[in-house]
Design an enzyme around this catalytic site. Structure first.
Site, PDB file in Angstrom:
ATOM      1  N   ASP A  42       0.036  -1.580  -0.324  1.00  9.01           N
ATOM      2  CA  ASP A  42      -0.260  -0.088   0.201  1.00  9.01           C
ATOM      3  C   ASP A  42       0.226   1.516   0.418  1.00  9.01           C
ATOM      4  O   ASP A  42       1.558   1.151   1.049  1.00  9.01           O
ATOM      5  CB  ASP A  42      -0.828  -0.088   1.461  1.00  9.01           C
ATOM      6  CG  ASP A  42      -1.660   0.940   1.024  1.00  9.01           C
ATOM      7  OD1 ASP A  42      -2.032   2.139   0.989  1.00  9.01           O
ATOM      8  OD2 ASP A  42      -2.911   0.112   1.287  1.00  9.01           O
ATOM      9  N   SER A  44     -16.119  -3.966  -9.209  1.00  7.54           N
ATOM     10  CA  SER A  44     -17.099  -2.991  -8.915  1.00  7.54           C
ATOM     11  C   SER A  44     -18.643  -3.162  -9.451  1.00  7.54           C
ATOM     12  O   SER A  44     -18.500  -3.665 -11.261  1.00  7.54           O
ATOM     13  CB  SER A  44     -17.233  -1.757  -8.508  1.00  7.54           C
ATOM     14  OG  SER A  44     -18.016  -0.899  -8.530  1.00  7.54           O
ATOM     15  N   TYR A  87     -14.661   5.082 -14.269  1.00  5.64           N
ATOM     16  CA  TYR A  87     -14.277   4.141 -13.501  1.00  5.64           C
ATOM     17  C   TYR A  87     -15.227   2.513 -13.500  1.00  5.64           C
ATOM     18  O   TYR A  87     -14.592   1.928 -13.735  1.00  5.64           O
ATOM     19  CB  TYR A  87     -14.911   4.571 -11.675  1.00  5.64           C
ATOM     20  CG  TYR A  87     -15.082   3.267 -10.645  1.00  5.64           C
ATOM     21  CD1 TYR A  87     -13.806   2.883  -9.760  1.00  5.64           C
ATOM     22  CD2 TYR A  87     -15.878   2.732 -10.287  1.00  5.64           C
ATOM     23  CE1 TYR A  87     -14.005   2.123  -8.633  1.00  5.64           C
ATOM     24  CE2 TYR A  87     -16.435   2.333  -9.256  1.00  5.64           C
ATOM     25  CZ  TYR A  87     -14.936   2.254  -8.587  1.00  5.64           C
ATOM     26  OH  TYR A  87     -15.141   0.764  -7.218  1.00  5.64           O
TER      27      TYR A  87
END
Length: 256
Positions: free
Chosen positions: A36, A149, A162
């Site tokens: 990360d 998603s 996105y």
């Protein structure tokens, strides 16, 4: 595939869906590399969870950076699990504004680079590492779990960048599963609906009031551990491969 004793790499592992995944995998007996860019948060998580968690600053769009994370996993043992749960801040913008201005090309490229190219980068490098390991009893060497998603299927107004990136993640899944099948590596995709994470920038109660009503049942936002539990189930169930699982309480995005 057995989680206990395995090594996992989780991108975006310092917060939200990734952090919940790290916690669950560690509780199931895995060692985990938390990859990360939020280095301080990753270090805090590692300090809390113990020696089986190694924080590594990682930019998923960089080959060198992801290779460093894979090398850190190698130090812990055989990398068997890779989960791409990274994200990036993004704002909703229409393709063409009401004033007639087109959406910026660089903004689109950056979103696709992080979500799609980044997932591809992690998947290819993690799978290459997994391919070097001895297979288990079922011939399994590892599993990659990507995060898409439900916007990949019903992107809303202002989500074109996105939605395009997440659609790409969905599209990679079956092809990657077929490519990696001879190596004993599975590929699965989770498509979350509306999950509460700190990225919303508001208290959970406020977020629930605003978005929970759009979910048929349970009538609430998703909980990060529900995502993490699905990750665990996918890892442990060898017959899950090449598929996208919607985790959304039957939610289907409307235009807005």
């Amino acid at each position: 595939m057995e989680i206990r004793g395995a090594v996992a790499l989780v991108t975006g592992g310092a917060g939200g869906l990734g952090e919940a995944t790290v916690r669950r995998l560690v509780s199931a007996g895995a060692s985990v590399v938390v990859a990360d860019l939020a280095a301080d948060k990753a270090k805090e998580l590692a300090a809390e969870l113990g020696d089986r968690v190694v924080p590594v600053p990682a930019d998923v769009t960089s080959e060198e950076s992801v290779l460093a994370a894979v090398a850190a996993a190698r130090e812990l043992g055989d990398l068997r699990i890779a989960v791409t749960a990274h994200g990036a801040p993004s704002e909703r913008q229409r393709l063409v504004s009401r004033e007639g201005a087109p959406l910026g090309l660089e903004s689109f490229r950056r979103t696709v680079d992080v979500y799609l190219t980044g997932s591809y980068n992690v998947m290819r490098l993690a799978a290459a590492e997994m391919s070097r390991h001895e297979p288990g009893e079922s011939g399994a060497r590892g599993v990659v779990i990507n995060t898409a998603s439900i916007a990949a299927f019903e992107g809303q107004i202002g989500q074109i960048q996105y939605a395009a990136a997440k659609s790409g993640v969905v599209g990679m899944g079956i092809v990657a599963a077929r490519d990696l099948a001879p190596l004993g590596i599975r590929v699965m995709t989770i498509a979350p609906g509306t999950f509460y994470t700190p990225a919303f920038g508001v208290p959970e109660e406020e977020a629930q009031q605003k978005w929970a009503g759009r979910v048929p049942f349970p009538k609430r936002m998703g909980r990060v551990d529900e995502y993490a539990r699905l990750v665990q189930n996918i890892v442990e169930n060898d017959y899950l491969n090449g598929e996208v699982i919607r985790l959304d309480g039957a939610q289907r995005f409307g235009p807005k």
